[in-house]
Each structure stands twice: as C-alpha cells, then as structure tokens.
Design a protein around this motif. Structure first.
Motif, PDB file in Angstrom:
ATOM      1  N   ALA A   1       0.834  -1.213   0.000  1.00 36.03           N
ATOM      2  CA  ALA A   1       0.000   0.000   0.000  1.00 36.03           C
ATOM      3  C   ALA A   1       0.864   1.257   0.000  1.00 36.03           C
ATOM      4  CB  ALA A   1      -0.925  -0.003   1.211  1.00 36.03           C
ATOM      5  N   SER A   2       1.892   1.299   0.857  1.00 32.00           N
ATOM      6  CA  SER A   2       2.759   2.484   0.902  1.00 32.00           C
ATOM      7  C   SER A   2       3.605   2.594  -0.361  1.00 32.00           C
ATOM      8  CB  SER A   2       3.657   2.448   2.142  1.00 32.00           C
ATOM      9  OG  SER A   2       4.520   1.335   2.115  1.00 32.00           O
ATOM     10  N   ASP A   3       4.033   1.448  -0.915  1.00 31.63           N
ATOM     11  CA  ASP A   3       4.806   1.471  -2.162  1.00 31.63           C
ATOM     12  C   ASP A   3       3.974   2.038  -3.310  1.00 31.63           C
ATOM     13  OD1 ASP A   3       6.991   0.410  -0.912  1.00 31.63           O
ATOM     14  OD2 ASP A   3       6.733  -1.623  -1.669  1.00 31.63           O
ATOM     15  N   LEU A   4       2.687   1.649  -3.360  1.00 33.58           N
ATOM     16  CA  LEU A   4       1.805   2.135  -4.421  1.00 33.58           C
ATOM     17  C   LEU A   4       1.638   3.652  -4.337  1.00 33.58           C
ATOM     18  CD1 LEU A   4      -0.182   1.583  -6.765  1.00 33.58           C
ATOM     19  CD2 LEU A   4      -1.975   1.294  -5.041  1.00 33.58           C
ATOM     20  N   MET A   5       1.431   4.178  -3.140  1.00 31.20           N
ATOM     21  CA  MET A   5       1.260   5.627  -2.985  1.00 31.20           C
ATOM     22  C   MET A   5       2.551   6.377  -3.307  1.00 31.20           C
ATOM     23  SD  MET A   5      -1.682   6.699  -2.477  1.00 31.20           S
ATOM     24  CE  MET A   5      -3.237   5.848  -2.340  1.00 31.20           C
ATOM     25  N   GLN A   6       3.679   5.778  -2.936  1.00 28.07           N
ATOM     26  CA  GLN A   6       4.973   6.377  -3.280  1.00 28.07           C
ATOM     27  C   GLN A   6       5.103   6.499  -4.801  1.00 28.07           C
ATOM     28  OE1 GLN A   6       7.891   8.040  -1.517  1.00 28.07           O
ATOM     29  NE2 GLN A   6       8.162   6.120  -0.442  1.00 28.07           N
ATOM     30  N   ASP A   7       4.691   5.466  -5.508  1.00 27.28           N
ATOM     31  CA  ASP A   7       4.776   5.472  -6.968  1.00 27.28           C
ATOM     32  C   ASP A   7       3.738   6.384  -7.604  1.00 27.28           C
ATOM     33  OD1 ASP A   7       6.960   3.752  -7.080  1.00 27.28           O
ATOM     34  OD2 ASP A   7       5.698   1.976  -6.976  1.00 27.28           O
ATOM     35  N   PHE A   8       2.559   6.504  -6.977  1.00 23.18           N
ATOM     36  CA  PHE A   8       1.565   7.464  -7.468  1.00 23.18           C
ATOM     37  C   PHE A   8       2.115   8.891  -7.393  1.00 23.18           C
ATOM     38  CE2 PHE A   8      -2.432   4.702  -6.818  1.00 23.18           C
ATOM     39  CZ  PHE A   8      -2.558   4.502  -8.181  1.00 23.18           C
ATOM     40  N   LYS A   9       2.882   9.170  -6.360  1.00 24.97           N
ATOM     41  CA  LYS A   9       3.493  10.500  -6.239  1.00 24.97           C
ATOM     42  C   LYS A   9       4.496  10.722  -7.363  1.00 24.97           C
ATOM     43  CE  LYS A   9       4.475  14.420  -4.133  1.00 24.97           C
ATOM     44  NZ  LYS A   9       3.492  15.484  -3.859  1.00 24.97           N
ATOM     45  N   THR A  10       5.305   9.705  -7.659  1.00 22.55           N
ATOM     46  CA  THR A  10       6.250   9.801  -8.776  1.00 22.55           C
ATOM     47  C   THR A  10       5.497  10.022 -10.085  1.00 22.55           C
ATOM     48  OG1 THR A  10       7.741   8.279  -7.628  1.00 22.55           O
ATOM     49  CG2 THR A  10       8.160   8.652  -9.961  1.00 22.55           C
ATOM     50  N   GLY A  11       4.419   9.268 -10.291  1.00 20.77           N
ATOM     51  CA  GLY A  11       3.617   9.411 -11.504  1.00 20.77           C
ATOM     52  C   GLY A  11       2.968  10.773 -11.606  1.00 20.77           C
ATOM     53  N   TYR A  12       2.503  11.307 -10.487  1.00 19.72           N
ATOM     54  CA  TYR A  12       1.899  12.642 -10.465  1.00 19.72           C
ATOM     55  C   TYR A  12       2.894  13.698 -10.950  1.00 19.72           C
ATOM     56  CZ  TYR A  12       0.226  17.033  -8.339  1.00 19.72           C
ATOM     57  OH  TYR A  12      -0.160  18.333  -8.113  1.00 19.72           O
ATOM     58  N   LEU A  13       4.148  13.575 -10.522  1.00 22.76           N
ATOM     59  CA  LEU A  13       5.169  14.577 -10.864  1.00 22.76           C
ATOM     60  C   LEU A  13       5.765  14.382 -12.256  1.00 22.76           C
ATOM     61  CD1 LEU A  13       7.003  14.706  -7.409  1.00 22.76           C
ATOM     62  CD2 LEU A  13       5.507  16.465  -8.362  1.00 22.76           C
ATOM     63  N   THR A  14       5.511  13.219 -12.884  1.00 28.62           N
ATOM     64  CA  THR A  14       6.032  12.969 -14.243  1.00 28.62           C
ATOM     65  C   THR A  14       4.907  12.852 -15.274  1.00 28.62           C
ATOM     66  OG1 THR A  14       6.065  10.587 -13.819  1.00 28.62           O
ATOM     67  CG2 THR A  14       8.109  11.792 -13.379  1.00 28.62           C
ATOM     68  N   LEU A  15       3.675  13.141 -14.860  1.00 30.63           N
ATOM     69  CA  LEU A  15       2.484  13.078 -15.714  1.00 30.63           C
ATOM     70  C   LEU A  15       2.196  11.665 -16.221  1.00 30.63           C
ATOM     71  CD1 LEU A  15       2.620  16.365 -17.845  1.00 30.63           C
ATOM     72  CD2 LEU A  15       1.854  16.011 -15.497  1.00 30.63           C
ATOM     73  N   ALA A  16       2.594  10.660 -15.442  1.00 29.82           N
ATOM     74  CA  ALA A  16       2.249   9.282 -15.790  1.00 29.82           C
ATOM     75  C   ALA A  16       0.816   9.005 -15.340  1.00 29.82           C
ATOM     76  CB  ALA A  16       3.216   8.308 -15.126  1.00 29.82           C
ATOM     77  N   SER A  17       0.066   8.296 -16.131  1.00 30.52           N
ATOM     78  CA  SER A  17      -1.337   8.007 -15.831  1.00 30.52           C
ATOM     79  C   SER A  17      -1.456   7.087 -14.619  1.00 30.52           C
ATOM     80  CB  SER A  17      -1.996   7.335 -17.039  1.00 30.52           C
ATOM     81  OG  SER A  17      -3.246   6.780 -16.678  1.00 30.52           O
ATOM     82  N   PRO A  18      -2.409   7.381 -13.699  1.00 33.60           N
ATOM     83  CA  PRO A  18      -2.634   6.479 -12.557  1.00 33.60           C
ATOM     84  C   PRO A  18      -2.996   5.063 -12.993  1.00 33.60           C
ATOM     85  CG  PRO A  18      -3.754   8.573 -12.206  1.00 33.60           C
ATOM     86  CD  PRO A  18      -3.243   8.588 -13.610  1.00 33.60           C
ATOM     87  N   ARG A  19      -3.728   4.952 -14.099  1.00 33.66           N
ATOM     88  CA  ARG A  19      -4.064   3.615 -14.598  1.00 33.66           C
ATOM     89  C   ARG A  19      -2.801   2.853 -15.007  1.00 33.66           C
ATOM     90  NH1 ARG A  19      -9.452   4.044 -18.500  1.00 33.66           N
ATOM     91  NH2 ARG A  19     -10.854   4.964 -16.937  1.00 33.66           N
ATOM     92  N   ALA A  20      -1.916   3.537 -15.709  1.00 33.00           N
ATOM     93  CA  ALA A  20      -0.663   2.908 -16.126  1.00 33.00           C
ATOM     94  C   ALA A  20       0.175   2.522 -14.906  1.00 33.00           C
ATOM     95  CB  ALA A  20       0.129   3.850 -17.035  1.00 33.00           C
TER      96      ALA A  20
END
Length: 672
Positions: free
Chosen positions: A470-489
C-alpha cells in the motif's frame, strides 16, 4: 524507514542543472518543469505500457531481487532503490531506442512516463523480496530456526510451491486497499513521499536536453563502480574456503572488538548504503552499536547465572537473546507512538504554492492525474474478491491460521494500510514490519500455546504484505503525479511488478537456500538474523512477558522512556540544533545484529562528506550513481557465487585472522 527497511528522500542527481523544479534556459529566463515539457504530448495510458518497458523491468527485477535478498539475509537493512531503478531503466531503454533509431526501426520514442512505469514495476517486484519475509517471518517458520530458538513447537519448512501460492493470494490486497485514496493522499493532503519525489525529479531531469547529458555521465559513473564492486566481490570469494575466512571477517580493531561485532567487513554494499542514507542515520546506527554491543550486552553477560541461567544457548529466549528481542519489541511500539505524533504535519501549507510557475505545474499535473479515473467499485470488488479467495486458501497452506483470524485481519488491514501510507508520505519511514509484529502478538495470543507461533508468523506475513504494498503504491503514485504518468498505467505496472515479484523473489530465495548449507546459521555468510527474532517474538506473543529473563522489562521501559525524552528534546530544539541529536529508532537497529555494518555505512558517509567539501555540485550529481553502482555490483555477485556453490565449486584459499595466542599454538604445532 523501519528496522528492516530504509527509505530515504535523497538528492536524486541533477544538482548542476535543476534547482527547485526550475531549469535555466538561454536568454536568462527560467522555466518550470512542466513548461519545459509543454510541447511534448502526454501518451495515452495504454501507450505508456510498452513491451520493451516490461522486458527491461523483468531483467532489472531479477537484479534488484538478488540485491534485496542479500541485504535481507545479512543485516536486514534495505535502502530505497527507487533512484537506482529509474536510472538503470533510463539507461537500458535509451540504449535500446538509440539502436532502433539508427536502424530506422524506432516507432515510439522513450518518454518520462514510460521511464516511470519501469521504475514502478521494478520497485514493486523487488519489494516482494522484503515483504515476502524471506529473512524474517517466513524463514522463521522453518525447523532450522525453531531448533535455534529451542522451540519444540510446530514448524513449516520452505518449499517453492507454497511460498509462491502464499504470495499470490496476499500481495495484491494492499494495492486495492488504498487505491480509492490516491487523490486524497497526493493532491488533497499534498504528502511529500520523499523517495517518490526524488525519483520523479531524477526522471524529469533525464528527459531534458541538459539532463540527458548528465544522465550519460551518471550511467558511466554507475558502470565504473558497478564493475569495481562486482570484481571486488569476485576477488574476496577466493579467500573464503572455510568458516570465518576472508576479508569479511577481518578483525580491523582487534580480536576482542571483532567478537563484539566491531570490525570493517569490506562490504561495498553498505558503503553505498551509507552514501545514500542521511548522516544522522548512519551516526545514530553507530552510536546504537556502541551502546548495545560495546556496553550493554557485555555488562549483561557478566550477570549470567544471576539474571538468566548460565548453561542455556545464546539463542534461547530465557537468555541474552531475550533482552535483545525485548528491546526490538519495545522499539516497534515506540515507532507506532512516534508515527502517530507526526500525522498533523500534513496540513501545513507548502510555502512555494504561491509561485505562479509552480501553480501551473500543479494545475497540469492535477489535470493528468485525475484524467484516467479508476472506479471505486473496482477497488472494493478487487479487495473483497481477493480477501475471499485468500480466506479460503490460506488455512490450507497454514493449518494453524484459522479462517476467522484472516477475516479479522482483513477487516482492520485497510485502516492500517492507510496509516502506513500516510506516515510514509510524511517521513519516508514505512512501518510495515511494525504492523506485522502487531499481528504476531495479537493472533499469537489469540491462537494460544498449541499453534500460536506459526499462526502469529503467518498473520505477520499477511499484514506486512498488505501495508507494505500500500505504501509502495502511494509512493509510486506521487512519482507518476510529478512525471504526468497516468494512474491507470501506474496501477497496471504495480500489479504486473507484484506478479513478477511473487515468482522471481521465491526463486531467488530458493537459490540461496539450496546453494548454502549453513543458510540461516548464526555467523554464516547468510545468517538471516531477523528470522530467529520473529520466531522469538511469536513465542513471546504466546507465552507472554514471563518468557523474558530477569530485569528485561525494567530495562526496556527505561530505554522506552529515554527514547521519548530524546525525541521530545529533538522536536523542541528545532531543525537547526535538533538535526544533531541522534534518532533512537535508528540507534535500535544494531541492538540485535551488531554494529559492523554501521562502520561500513559511516565510511560511506565519510566519503560523501569529503566529496561534498571538495566539490558539492559534483557530489550532488554523481553520489547517487556511485552508491547505486557499489550496491548493484556487490548484489549481482551473489548470483554467480550462488551458482558456483550449487555446482560444488569451492574457493581455493581460506584466509583466517587469528589471535596471538592461537597463532602461537599454530607455530608450536608446525614447529613440532
């Protein structure tokens, strides 16, 4: 960070070219990150998931699983590998696309979104090597560890089949448990997730013209130190033909200090870890080692026969081992108390939010982040479905773990997963192992003395897998947010990476387990020190505090109070002076395994400190790459060394360092 896993927000490189999210451009103006990428079209979420991305991810997953497994089975301290995954992902795919471009076959350019997908997949896969408990609760179930604990209760020896099955039914629950909260965590609460943010800055910098030039230099530096570290591991192998042989057992400060775990073991891995971890962490770990192995354990050992029986093995819970387990247990409780005190910090507004350019970045990032929605019903349905399957399946794997124990865990798990993801967003410290220990005591006490030990350890595995992913997923969502990566991807990448890890990590563990006959034995090459700790905690959960030796609880309460006092002083003194006060949580790490790795880490800190004094800009840009090279090279050497061991090929030389008295006996024997 926790006792077994260290996550740090670090300068991810790019210090010469990128400052505070802005980049200098010719003509004297400044552009924010998203203004630099404004002309580049953001790929559809399906186009961010490429075959080449997952091919590279699979290769890197194997590499990183070996690294994490080695760390897991030696000291149990694992640094954040997000930055290394991002850097190596960039290098491999960039090399791939350049070759295709020259041949005219390149159809899709390499984007920062695809780079983020690779990093997410690799970290998800290698994370299973930690949360899978191969050096803790899972191996703690084995007969070998039960014998070391003098425990005549039930055991379950490792087998590749049931381990893979177990991981598949528990590792995906954490992903679904916090999936609906991604907007709250990343946008509403504006949690920082330092490692995820650092990785995003690294990936963003790679895909700018200046950053691409720096990335080439960083990869070159990583390659040099990777080669050095790998060859150094190969060189050391030649001198390890017997027990206690080789440079790893070099008594740097004398034989007596060596017996108390004070020595430099020439580990390039932990020198690299020391370069990544903040100075105060490394110093705190060293101070903890001096306090425990330099003072406390030698003094308590003098009370043998009074405080605890003299004739019992060192690994018995009623002896010196009991004091160590008691301290680790109270440390886990303190981490939870300390973590809860930190939660209100998230509501503090960011001082940079008023910037016009940063506001443009936030607007752009929020737009993309909210574009590809994942329905709440999908998350709920996924969690409930997997929970039902695992509630039915797990009692067939662990007969002592009843279905109603699992059901209770799954009722409370989403709340604890949220707490862990929230705390990780504030401090970068994951408390996965702490929540796992909570499950050990709760389920172990509930199950009772007959089958409580295995039930507690299995419950620990279920809980750890949920809160860690769960914490790893949120950490990666933050990375995706800052690089414009889609949450679905990001979610799909996390799921695929987790599936990879459920197969790769058990196979890597099985290779270690079969290759080394002394696997899990104290003072061996791979002692898995936390396995016996978790086993003894399960025994403690079943038997209660009566299992602890005399005065153990009194000492634990004293140190618990001292830790609270030190942290109170640290908070009161503010950032300027408080940053010089050691961290009690970091000081607790060497209490069980010894301070030898802390010496390696402090040497890494010293190298970084001198480098920063000589050329800070260069150190900021290249230190993460150098550290990654040292960690990866030594970690990858474990693969050929395991294969050599399986093939029965042994090193030719045993280089041993003996005391003067022993040397004199050897000389007398040879003279006669």
């Amino acid at each position: 960070m926790d006792v077994e896993r260290v996550d740090n927000g670090i300068n991810a490189g790019g210090g010469e070219y990128e400052k505070n999210g802005k980049e200098e451009v010719k003509g004297g103006g400044e552009k924010s990150v998203e203004e630099i990428f404004e002309s580049q079209e953001v790929p559809l979420w399906k186009n961010q998931l490429t075959i080449r991305a997952f091919a590279v991810s699979f290769l890197l997953s194997i590499m990183f699983s070996f690294i994490v497994m080695k760390l897991n089975l030696t000291t149990g301290i694992i640094p954040s590998l997000n930055v290394s995954a991002g850097l190596l992902g960039f290098f491999f795919v960039k090399t791939w696309t350049k070759m295709l471009q020259k041949s005219g076959l390149l159809k899709q350019p390499f984007t920062r979104q695809e780079n983020t997908v690779i990093q997410t997949c690799v970290v998800a896969s290698s994370g299973i090597a930690f949360s899978g408990g191969f050096g803790s609760y899972l191996f703690g179930m084995s007969e070998r560890i039960a014998k070391q604990s003098d425990d005549n209760g039930s055991f379950k020896n490792p087998s590749l089949g049931w381990i893979i099955g177990f991981l598949f039914v528990v590792s995906f629950l954490g992903l679904f448990s916090v999936l609906p909260l991604r907007k709250i965590m990343v946008i509403d609460f504006r949690l920082t997730y330092p490692s995820g943010t650092a990785t995003a800055h690294l990936i963003n910098s790679f895909h700018t013209p200046q950053g691409a030039k720096l990335a080439k230099k960083q990869v070159r530096a990583l390659g040099k130190f990777f080669s050095f570290s790998f060859l150094w591991g190969f060189f050391q192998w030649f001198f390890t033909a017997g027990e206690d042989c080789g440079f790893v057992n070099f008594p740097t400060f004398g034989i007596k200090a060596y017996k108390n775990k004070f020595y430099f073991d020439f580990s390039t891995t932990y020198v690299g870890v020391g370069m990544i971890c903040p100075y105060i962490i490394n110093i705190s770990v060293l101070l903890g080692g001096i306090l425990s192995w330099g003072l406390m354990w030698p003094l308590i050992e003098t009370r043998k026969g009074d405080w605890y029986p003299a004739g019992i093995p060192a690994s018995n819970m009623h002896g010196l081992q009991g004091y160590k387990v008691g301290f680790l247990t109270l440390t886990g409780l303190f981490r939870q108390v300390r973590g809860k005190q930190s939660l209100p910090v998230a509501n503090r507004p960011s001082t940079s939010d008023t910037s016009k350019k940063i506001s443009y970045d936030d607007q752009r990032r929020t737009e993309i982040f909210l574009k590809d929605q994942i329905p709440v019903w999908f998350s709920v349905a996924g969690y409930v479905t997997i929970a039902i399957i695992s509630t039915i399946a797990l009692p067939h794997v662990f007969h002592d773990l009843k279905w109603y124990y699992i059901l209770v865990i799954y009722v409370f798990a989403p709340t604890l997963a949220f707490c862990n993801a929230y705390g990780c967003g504030l401090t970068d410290w994951s408390l996965a192992s702490t929540y796992g220990k909570l499950a050990i005591f709760t389920i172990g006490a509930w199950a009772g003395s007959h089958d409580g030990v295995l039930a507690g350890l299995a419950a620990c595995g279920v809980m750890m897998n949920i809160v860690s992913t769960a914490s790893d997923l949120m950490q990666d969502f933050k990375t995706g947010y800052l690089t414009l990566a889609s949450p679905r991807a990001m979610f799909v990448s996390q799921v695929i990476g987790t599936a990879m890890g459920c197969i790769v990590s058990p196979c890597v563990f099985w290779l270690f387990y079969k290759a080394f006959d002394d696997f899990g034995v104290p003072d061996s090459q791979y002692p898995a020190p936390f396995a016996i700790v978790y086993r003894n905690m399960a025994i403690l959960g079943v038997q209660g505090f009566s299992a602890l030796p005399k005065n153990c609880l009194l000492l634990c309460y004293g140190f618990f109070g001292a830790a609270i006092l030190i942290n109170f002083m640290k908070d009161m003194m503010g950032k300027k002076w408080g940053s010089f006060i050691p961290l009690p949580m970091a000081m607790a790490i060497p209490f069980y395994i010894g301070p030898y790795f802390a010496i390696d880490m402090c040497i890494g800190s010293l190298i970084l400190f001198v480098w920063e004094k000589l050329n800070k800009a260069k150190a900021d840009a290249f230190a993460p790459a150098v550290a990654s090279g040292l960690i990866c090279g030594d970690g990858i050497w474990t693969l050929p060394s395991s294969i050599l061991a399986l093939a029965g090929i042994k090193p030719p030389i045993c280089m041993k360092f003996l005391s003067r008295a022993t040397n004199a006996k050897v000389d007398t024997f040879l003279g006669s």
